[in-house]
Motif scaffolding. Structure first.
Motif, PDB file in Angstrom:
ATOM      1  N   LYS A 152       0.863  -1.181   0.000  1.00 29.64           N
ATOM      2  CA  LYS A 152       0.000   0.000   0.000  1.00 29.64           C
ATOM      3  C   LYS A 152       0.904   1.237   0.000  1.00 29.64           C
ATOM      4  CE  LYS A 152      -3.770   2.157   2.583  1.00 29.64           C
ATOM      5  NZ  LYS A 152      -4.624   2.033   3.784  1.00 29.64           N
ATOM      6  N   VAL A 153       0.608   2.168  -0.892  1.00 31.43           N
ATOM      7  CA  VAL A 153       1.391   3.409  -0.979  1.00 31.43           C
ATOM      8  C   VAL A 153       0.413   4.572  -0.903  1.00 31.43           C
ATOM      9  CG1 VAL A 153       2.955   4.799  -2.349  1.00 31.43           C
ATOM     10  CG2 VAL A 153       3.135   2.298  -2.413  1.00 31.43           C
ATOM     11  N   ASN A 154       0.672   5.478   0.081  1.00 31.33           N
ATOM     12  CA  ASN A 154      -0.153   6.679   0.270  1.00 31.33           C
ATOM     13  C   ASN A 154       0.639   7.859  -0.326  1.00 31.33           C
ATOM     14  OD1 ASN A 154      -1.961   8.590   1.011  1.00 31.33           O
ATOM     15  ND2 ASN A 154      -1.626   8.401   3.208  1.00 31.33           N
ATOM     16  N   LEU A 155       0.174   8.365  -1.468  1.00 32.29           N
ATOM     17  CA  LEU A 155       0.836   9.483  -2.148  1.00 32.29           C
ATOM     18  C   LEU A 155       0.165  10.798  -1.740  1.00 32.29           C
ATOM     19  CD1 LEU A 155       2.816  10.692  -4.190  1.00 32.29           C
ATOM     20  CD2 LEU A 155       1.114  10.224  -5.977  1.00 32.29           C
ATOM     21  N   THR A 156       0.990  11.667  -1.168  1.00 32.62           N
ATOM     22  CA  THR A 156       0.515  13.002  -0.782  1.00 32.62           C
ATOM     23  C   THR A 156       1.168  14.016  -1.722  1.00 32.62           C
ATOM     24  OG1 THR A 156       0.312  12.339   1.542  1.00 32.62           O
ATOM     25  CG2 THR A 156       0.388  14.717   1.036  1.00 32.62           C
ATOM     26  N   VAL A 157       0.348  14.817  -2.357  1.00 27.71           N
ATOM     27  CA  VAL A 157       0.840  15.842  -3.277  1.00 27.71           C
ATOM     28  C   VAL A 157       0.746  17.212  -2.563  1.00 27.71           C
ATOM     29  CG1 VAL A 157       0.510  16.982  -5.479  1.00 27.71           C
ATOM     30  CG2 VAL A 157       0.176  14.506  -5.286  1.00 27.71           C
ATOM     31  N   THR A 158       1.893  17.905  -2.488  1.00 30.75           N
ATOM     32  CA  THR A 158       1.982  19.203  -1.798  1.00 30.75           C
ATOM     33  C   THR A 158       1.949  20.323  -2.822  1.00 30.75           C
ATOM     34  OG1 THR A 158       3.298  18.261  -0.001  1.00 30.75           O
ATOM     35  CG2 THR A 158       3.372  20.657  -0.295  1.00 30.75           C
ATOM     36  N   ILE A 159       1.139  21.393  -2.465  1.00 28.79           N
ATOM     37  CA  ILE A 159       1.107  22.611  -3.284  1.00 28.79           C
ATOM     38  C   ILE A 159       1.922  23.677  -2.545  1.00 28.79           C
ATOM     39  CG2 ILE A 159      -0.354  24.374  -4.302  1.00 28.79           C
ATOM     40  CD1 ILE A 159      -2.623  22.319  -4.278  1.00 28.79           C
ATOM     41  N   PRO A 160       3.014  24.181  -3.102  1.00 30.42           N
ATOM     42  CA  PRO A 160       3.857  25.176  -2.390  1.00 30.42           C
ATOM     43  C   PRO A 160       3.119  26.494  -2.229  1.00 30.42           C
ATOM     44  CG  PRO A 160       4.601  24.941  -4.648  1.00 30.42           C
ATOM     45  CD  PRO A 160       3.547  23.876  -4.448  1.00 30.42           C
ATOM     46  N   PRO A 161       3.559  27.348  -1.227  1.00 31.37           N
ATOM     47  CA  PRO A 161       2.932  28.669  -1.047  1.00 31.37           C
ATOM     48  C   PRO A 161       3.121  29.518  -2.300  1.00 31.37           C
ATOM     49  CG  PRO A 161       4.300  28.101   0.841  1.00 31.37           C
ATOM     50  CD  PRO A 161       4.592  27.077  -0.206  1.00 31.37           C
ATOM     51  N   GLU A 162       2.160  30.382  -2.504  1.00 34.94           N
ATOM     52  CA  GLU A 162       2.212  31.218  -3.692  1.00 34.94           C
ATOM     53  C   GLU A 162       3.241  32.352  -3.555  1.00 34.94           C
ATOM     54  OE1 GLU A 162      -1.659  32.603  -4.422  1.00 34.94           O
ATOM     55  OE2 GLU A 162      -2.547  30.615  -4.701  1.00 34.94           O
ATOM     56  N   LYS A 163       3.237  33.045  -2.412  1.00 36.56           N
ATOM     57  CA  LYS A 163       4.174  34.153  -2.232  1.00 36.56           C
ATOM     58  C   LYS A 163       4.345  34.460  -0.733  1.00 36.56           C
ATOM     59  CE  LYS A 163       0.653  37.765  -2.788  1.00 36.56           C
ATOM     60  NZ  LYS A 163       0.285  38.987  -3.503  1.00 36.56           N
ATOM     61  N   VAL A 164       5.478  35.140  -0.442  1.00 38.28           N
ATOM     62  CA  VAL A 164       5.768  35.623   0.913  1.00 38.28           C
ATOM     63  C   VAL A 164       6.082  37.116   0.793  1.00 38.28           C
ATOM     64  CG1 VAL A 164       7.318  35.491   2.875  1.00 38.28           C
ATOM     65  CG2 VAL A 164       6.593  33.403   1.730  1.00 38.28           C
ATOM     66  N   MET A 165       5.507  37.913   1.669  1.00 40.84           N
ATOM     67  CA  MET A 165       5.696  39.360   1.578  1.00 40.84           C
ATOM     68  C   MET A 165       5.838  39.934   2.998  1.00 40.84           C
ATOM     69  SD  MET A 165       3.299  42.148  -0.402  1.00 40.84           S
ATOM     70  CE  MET A 165       1.855  41.693   0.539  1.00 40.84           C
ATOM     71  N   ILE A 166       6.844  40.843   3.167  1.00 37.94           N
ATOM     72  CA  ILE A 166       7.030  41.567   4.431  1.00 37.94           C
ATOM     73  C   ILE A 166       6.357  42.916   4.263  1.00 37.94           C
ATOM     74  CG2 ILE A 166       8.721  42.541   6.033  1.00 37.94           C
ATOM     75  CD1 ILE A 166      10.690  40.429   5.073  1.00 37.94           C
ATOM     76  N   ILE A 167       5.489  43.217   5.179  1.00 38.73           N
ATOM     77  CA  ILE A 167       4.671  44.425   5.052  1.00 38.73           C
ATOM     78  C   ILE A 167       4.910  45.322   6.249  1.00 38.73           C
ATOM     79  CG2 ILE A 167       2.913  43.294   3.648  1.00 38.73           C
ATOM     80  CD1 ILE A 167       1.238  42.922   6.157  1.00 38.73           C
ATOM     81  N   ASP A 168       4.588  46.631   6.068  1.00 47.22           N
ATOM     82  CA  ASP A 168       4.729  47.598   7.153  1.00 47.22           C
ATOM     83  C   ASP A 168       3.429  47.665   7.921  1.00 47.22           C
ATOM     84  OD1 ASP A 168       3.010  48.994   5.511  1.00 47.22           O
ATOM     85  OD2 ASP A 168       4.550  50.382   4.777  1.00 47.22           O
ATOM     86  N   VAL A 169       3.335  48.672   8.775  1.00 46.50           N
ATOM     87  CA  VAL A 169       2.144  48.779   9.628  1.00 46.50           C
ATOM     88  C   VAL A 169       0.914  49.104   8.815  1.00 46.50           C
ATOM     89  CG1 VAL A 169       3.462  49.431  11.674  1.00 46.50           C
ATOM     90  CG2 VAL A 169       2.744  51.195  10.061  1.00 46.50           C
ATOM     91  N   ASN A 170       1.098  49.582   7.611  1.00 47.85           N
ATOM     92  CA  ASN A 170      -0.033  49.896   6.740  1.00 47.85           C
ATOM     93  C   ASN A 170      -0.345  48.768   5.779  1.00 47.85           C
ATOM     94  OD1 ASN A 170      -0.276  52.513   7.879  1.00 47.85           O
ATOM     95  ND2 ASN A 170       1.375  53.249   6.545  1.00 47.85           N
ATOM     96  N   ASP A 171       0.217  47.581   6.051  1.00 44.39           N
ATOM     97  CA  ASP A 171       0.027  46.409   5.197  1.00 44.39           C
ATOM     98  C   ASP A 171       0.508  46.665   3.780  1.00 44.39           C
ATOM     99  OD1 ASP A 171      -0.980  45.021   7.303  1.00 44.39           O
ATOM    100  OD2 ASP A 171      -3.097  45.392   6.798  1.00 44.39           O
ATOM    101  N   SER A 172       1.494  47.522   3.649  1.00 35.87           N
ATOM    102  CA  SER A 172       2.061  47.822   2.345  1.00 35.87           C
ATOM    103  C   SER A 172       3.429  47.148   2.229  1.00 35.87           C
ATOM    104  CB  SER A 172       2.215  49.333   2.151  1.00 35.87           C
ATOM    105  OG  SER A 172       0.947  49.962   2.230  1.00 35.87           O
ATOM    106  N   HIS A 173       3.733  46.838   1.000  1.00 38.95           N
ATOM    107  CA  HIS A 173       5.028  46.195   0.742  1.00 38.95           C
ATOM    108  C   HIS A 173       6.174  47.184   1.029  1.00 38.95           C
ATOM    109  CE1 HIS A 173       8.106  43.784  -1.113  1.00 38.95           C
ATOM    110  NE2 HIS A 173       8.386  44.763  -1.973  1.00 38.95           N
ATOM    111  N   ILE A 174       7.225  46.695   1.611  1.00 35.91           N
ATOM    112  CA  ILE A 174       8.370  47.550   1.956  1.00 35.91           C
ATOM    113  C   ILE A 174       9.253  47.704   0.734  1.00 35.91           C
ATOM    114  CG2 ILE A 174      10.419  47.775   3.405  1.00 35.91           C
ATOM    115  CD1 ILE A 174       8.937  46.169   5.535  1.00 35.91           C
ATOM    116  N   LYS A 175       9.436  48.959   0.331  1.00 33.86           N
ATOM    117  CA  LYS A 175      10.245  49.232  -0.851  1.00 33.86           C
ATOM    118  C   LYS A 175      11.721  49.017  -0.560  1.00 33.86           C
ATOM    119  CE  LYS A 175       7.055  52.656  -2.800  1.00 33.86           C
ATOM    120  NZ  LYS A 175       6.920  54.052  -3.280  1.00 33.86           N
ATOM    121  N   ASP A 176      12.389  48.582  -1.572  1.00 33.26           N
ATOM    122  CA  ASP A 176      13.835  48.380  -1.512  1.00 33.26           C
ATOM    123  C   ASP A 176      14.254  47.408  -0.421  1.00 33.26           C
ATOM    124  OD1 ASP A 176      14.109  50.271  -3.566  1.00 33.26           O
ATOM    125  OD2 ASP A 176      14.217  51.924  -2.120  1.00 33.26           O
TER     126      ASP A 176
END
Length: 936
Positions: A152-176
């Motif tokens: 018996k073989v149990n095959l598990t297929v993983t879907i990787p995360p789409e993206k990772v983002m560091i945001i500021d207090v305004n939930d905005s992407h940090i430039k540079d």
């Protein structure tokens, strides 16, 4: 047909296997599995499902391998599993076949599946795994001799995360990807958010290889994706907030990384940011050592601040005053900032606190400070004051004065000196100068103490001189030295005689008096003009009796002048002609001429030579000299010249003396007068021999006389005052109008100050008998000279009868020439004629001539003086001042070296000769010989 049958047989076999697999699939999920395997795969990558088909006994072999996959039913949104269905088979039962028969359900798997039976263990490999490949798989392996295996073989297929983002207090992407800057010591939150991924990813914070935070928050995201319902999950966001409490210096430029992962089969996806931090200054210092600084010198002080980011604000402070002349330099790494202050200290900076202050431009209360207490070396600062008990405006002669010197010095002075008019003073108790460190005492001051006083402090930085304090000594008037004392005035001429005195204060009232042998009277104030310490009297001689001395006294608030200023009024006229003019040398381009000067007429005279060409009378040189010694150069060779020589003063010119001369030709050169070719005869030769012998005898006699006289002198060498022709000449070129004159004796009035010392009224202290003998010898020498006229000696006074001789006619006025020479020759020789020439061997030095007017009929009188001044008269010489007289002062050794035109012939000469004959060998009179004398 056979082929068709065979193919149909394979198809039948496959169908039979398929039917058998379906039957077996329904049972295989219920049979116990020999082994169970869990296989994880990532979408888009490979999946390897293991199945061990190796026989366990010898001579056994695999006959058939079948792979089953459970089906899922999600039509109603719920996942329901059905009986496994075959997806792959391998049939090796027929030994006659070269290779086993394989079958794949391409409808379900396509061509992505490959069974690799030669692997150990054998694997069913999925290429490009899809999300739907996640399932439970079964592998059935039948062997020829051993039992079947169910895996018996149990095959598990993983879907990787789409993206990772560091945001500021305004939930905005940090430039540079740079966060900050944050001030050191503050707190900060950094948020990382991951979206997508099956299963839900883990979101973590890392600093290099160190895990900082793995706490997570989940946020559900609703989606219309049908697969979400099939998996019974919803799409979610995962968030991790990193909290940094009190940011430290090490956080500067630190890289913080956020990772999101849900499988070990793939690298985490990540995002990083760099933290920017404002840093406070760590420390500061002043470079170098706190050494003493010299005032007025420029220094560069350096203050170093380390650890501030960005650059700190550096300020310099001297006490509470901010310094401005600074320059900042920052190290390449930005960690060290150096401020350079250009500083010139002053004396007032000594003891002040010099500090350097570093402050972060943003962070409050981040300032640090360091500094020094200044030690300023400087030259002594000196102030001078007159003694506190003294009034500088009322200081008179004879009082004691003291000064106080106040000094401020760092380092302290090692010496204090005192100066008077720039010259250093030394301690001299006997002289009335007492120097005691910071005090100066002057005892019994005189006018010589007048002037500017300073004190000087000396230390290793230099010398500091104080302010100048003027000592103003008040004193009664005294006669100013170096005045014109002799005035040659013609009859009916108005002379303006100026009397200058030195006095303090200089508001002076003047009194003038005239004195001669006959009378003394005061000059009217209408004839006097006075300004401060200067007075001018108008005086006009009418008769011979108006020639004498003018006396001037001054008075100020201190008192009356003790000794008057004496001025001599003498007759003036044109000068006498030059005599004994001769050409002493002549060359091809120059002529040398010397003359003897005559009487100057009572005024300073100059001597003029004019040179004319003989052939056309053209003037080639014109010279004016103070002495009658001429040299004219640059003349034409072999030419003849007519020379005119005369003397001149303010009254006019003398008669002209004419000479003829010529320059030599070519190499000819002669010395002496104009050459005369003589024919030497025996008679002339004998005469020349006799004259030569007489000359030798004369030279020997002169040498003997001089050697005898040398023993009576104070000095061994005779000083002719530079009057010899070798040292005194007047030189001119032929093209010049004026001569270049080198002055050989002082101006007429330069010697007036010594007139009183050489005046007949001031009797030298000589023994009367020695003086008499010296005078006799001088008389003999002068009387024996071949070219000299007859001289008479003036008889010394007689104490018993109060007169100088019985033969003097009353009322007769006689002038006597007095030679005042340095060699002290016999003083009183009178002559009565004007000889045509005077021998050069006698007139060696033209001394200033003093004429004394002798009034033989007058008797001694006492002239009153406004300040107690008294003068004794002598019948022959009017007096002008009193001095203590001794008998041995009446005669002074001197010689006669010039002549006067003022004497006539007749009874005067006879009277003087009688006086000479009645002279006594000794002098016993205590009366002075007052005269009115004039030096020319």
């Amino acid at each position: 047909m056979a082929k068709v049958v065979i193919v149909s047989a394979e198809l039948v076999t496959i169908l039979l296997i398929s039917v058998g697999c379906l039957v077996l699939g329904a049972k295989i999920s219920e049979e116990p599995a020999t082994s169970v395997h869990h296989v994880e795969a990532v979408v888009g990558q490979m999946a390897k499902l293991p199945c061990d088909i190796r026989p366990t006994v010898a001579n056994d072999r695999i006959t058939i391998v079948i792979w089953f996959m459970e089906l899922k039913n999600r039509s109603d949104g719920n996942i329901k599993r059905k009986n496994p269905v075959p997806i792959y088979s391998l049939d090796a039962r027929d030994d006659s076949q070269e290779s086993p028969v394989e079958w794949i359900d391409e409808k379900l798997l396509g061509k992505r599946v490959v069974f690799m039976r030669n692997e150990n263990p054998a694997i069913l490999m999925f290429n490009l795994v899809e999300r739907d490949d996640e399932n439970i798989y079964y592998c059935r392996a039948d062997f020829k001799h051993t039992p079947t295996r169910n895996i018996k073989v149990n095959l598990t297929v993983t879907i990787p995360p789409e993206k990772v983002m560091i945001i500021d207090v305004n939930d905005s992407h940090i430039k540079d990807y740079k966060l900050g800057p944050f001030n050191e010591g503050t707190s900060v939150n950094i948020t990382c958010e991951a979206t997508g991924g099956v299963p839900v990813p883990n979101v973590t914070w890392w600093l290099e290889n160190t895990l900082l935070d793995k706490s997570m928050d989940y946020i559900t995201i609703h989606s219309d994706d049908p697969y979400h319902f099939w998996h019974n999950i919803t799409k979610m966001k995962v968030r991790n907030v990193l909290h940094i409490d009190k940011i430290e210096r090490k956080s500067l430029n630190a890289v913080y990384t956020c990772q999101a992962t849900n499988s070990q089969l793939m690298h985490p996806i990540s995002s990083s940011i760099t933290l920017d931090v404002n840093l406070k200054p760590l420390w500061m210092r002043l470079r170098g050592n706190n050494k003493p600084l010299s005032a007025t010198k420029s220094y560069k002080l350096e203050c170093e601040v380390v650890g501030s980011r960005p650059e700190p604000i550096i300020t310099w402070w001297k006490a509470t005053a901010q310094m401005k002349n600074t320059q900042e330099v920052t190290s390449p790494d930005g960690n060290t900032t150096t401020s350079i202050l250009t500083f010139t200290p002053t004396v007032d900076d000594d003891g002040k606190y010099m500090s350097c202050h570093g402050q972060h431009p943003i962070i409050q209360d981040s300032g640090i400070e360091n500094g020094w207490k200044l030690n300023i070396y400087h030259k002594p600062l000196v102030t001078l004051e007159l003694g506190s008990t003294l009034n500088g405006s009322t200081i008179k002669e004879g009082v004691d004065v003291y000064f106080e010197c106040n000094i401020k010095s760092n380092p302290w002075v090692y010496k204090v000196s005192w100066r008077h008019n720039g010259k250093q003073l030394f301690n001299n108790v006997a002289g009335g100068t007492i120097v005691s460190n910071q005090s100066l005492v002057l005892q019994s001051i005189t006018t010589a103490r007048t002037g500017h006083y300073t004190c000087v402090g000396h230390n290793q930085e230099g010398d500091g001189e104080s302010n100048s304090v003027q000592l103003d000594v008040k004193y009664a008037p005294v006669c100013r030295p170096e005045q014109v004392r002799i005035f040659g005035v013609a009859r009916e001429e108005v002379a303006q005689i100026t009397c200058e005195v030195e006095a303090n204060p200089n508001d002076v009232d003047f009194t003038w008096k005239f004195n001669n042998s006959a009378d003394t009277f005061e000059i009217a104030q209408t004839q006097i003009y006075s300004v401060k310490d200067r007075s001018t009297a108008k005086f006009k001689p009418i008769t011979e009796q108006d020639y004498g001395t003018l006396l001037c006294w001054g008075r100020n608030e201190i008192g009356m002048q003790k000794e008057p200023c004496v001025y001599y009024i003498t007759p003036a006229g044109k000068p006498d002609a030059l005599s004994n003019c001769s050409i002493t040398n002549q060359t091809s381009d120059a002529i040398y001429i010397e003359c003897s000067e005559g009487f100057d007429g009572g005024l300073p005279q100059m001597f003029v030579m004019e040179v004319y060409e003989s052939r056309d009378g053209k003037l080639v040189s014109n010279m004016t000299c103070r002495i009658p010694v001429f040299i004219v150069t640059g003349l034409e060779s072999g030419a003849g010249f007519d020379i005119a020589l005369y003397a001149a003063n303010k009254k006019g010119n003398s008669s002209v003396v004419h000479l003829s001369a010529f320059t030599l030709k070519g190499a000819e050169k002669h010395t002496g007068s104009t050459p005369v070719l003589l024919h030497i005869t025996p008679l002339l030769g004998g005469l020349i021999g006799v004259l030569a012998a007489l000359g030798m005898v004369g030279i020997i006699v002169i040498l003997v006389v001089k050697l005898r006289r040398r023993g009576h002198r104070d000095e061994k060498d005779f000083d002719d005052g530079g009057l010899s022709s070798a040292g005194r000449r007047c030189v001119a070129g032929s093209n010049s109008d004026k001569a270049s004159t080198e002055p050989l004796n002082k101006d007429m009035n330069d010697s007036v100050d010594s007139l009183e010392e050489k005046n007949p009224d001031i009797i030298p202290q000589n023994n009367a008998e020695d003086e008499y003998q010296d005078e006799e010898r001088a008389f003999e020498r002068l009387n024996n000279a071949p070219s000299m006229r007859v001289y008479s000696r003036l008889q010394s006074p007689n104490q018993t009868n109060g007169s100088y001789g019985k033969a003097v006619t009353p009322g007769e006025i006689t002038y006597a020439e007095l030679s005042i020479s340095n060699q002290q020759m016999p003083p009183h020789v009178i002559y009565n004629q004007h000889p045509p020439s005077v021998a050069l061997n006698v007139i060696r030095r033209q001394e200033p001539t003093v004429y004394a007017q002798l009034d033989m009929k007058r008797i001694p009188q006492i002239m009153p003086h406004p300040g107690g001044f008294q003068t004794l008269h002598h019948p022959h010489m009017p007096a002008y001042l009193t001095r203590p007289i001794r008998d041995d002062h009446l005669l002074q050794d001197g010689s006669i070296s010039s002549e006067t035109p003022l004497l006539g012939t007749g009874s005067t000469l006879s009277s003087l000769k009688e006086m000479s004959g009645s002279r006594t060998p000794s002098v016993t009179s205590t009366l002075p010989r007052p005269v009115t004398a004039t030096r020319f």
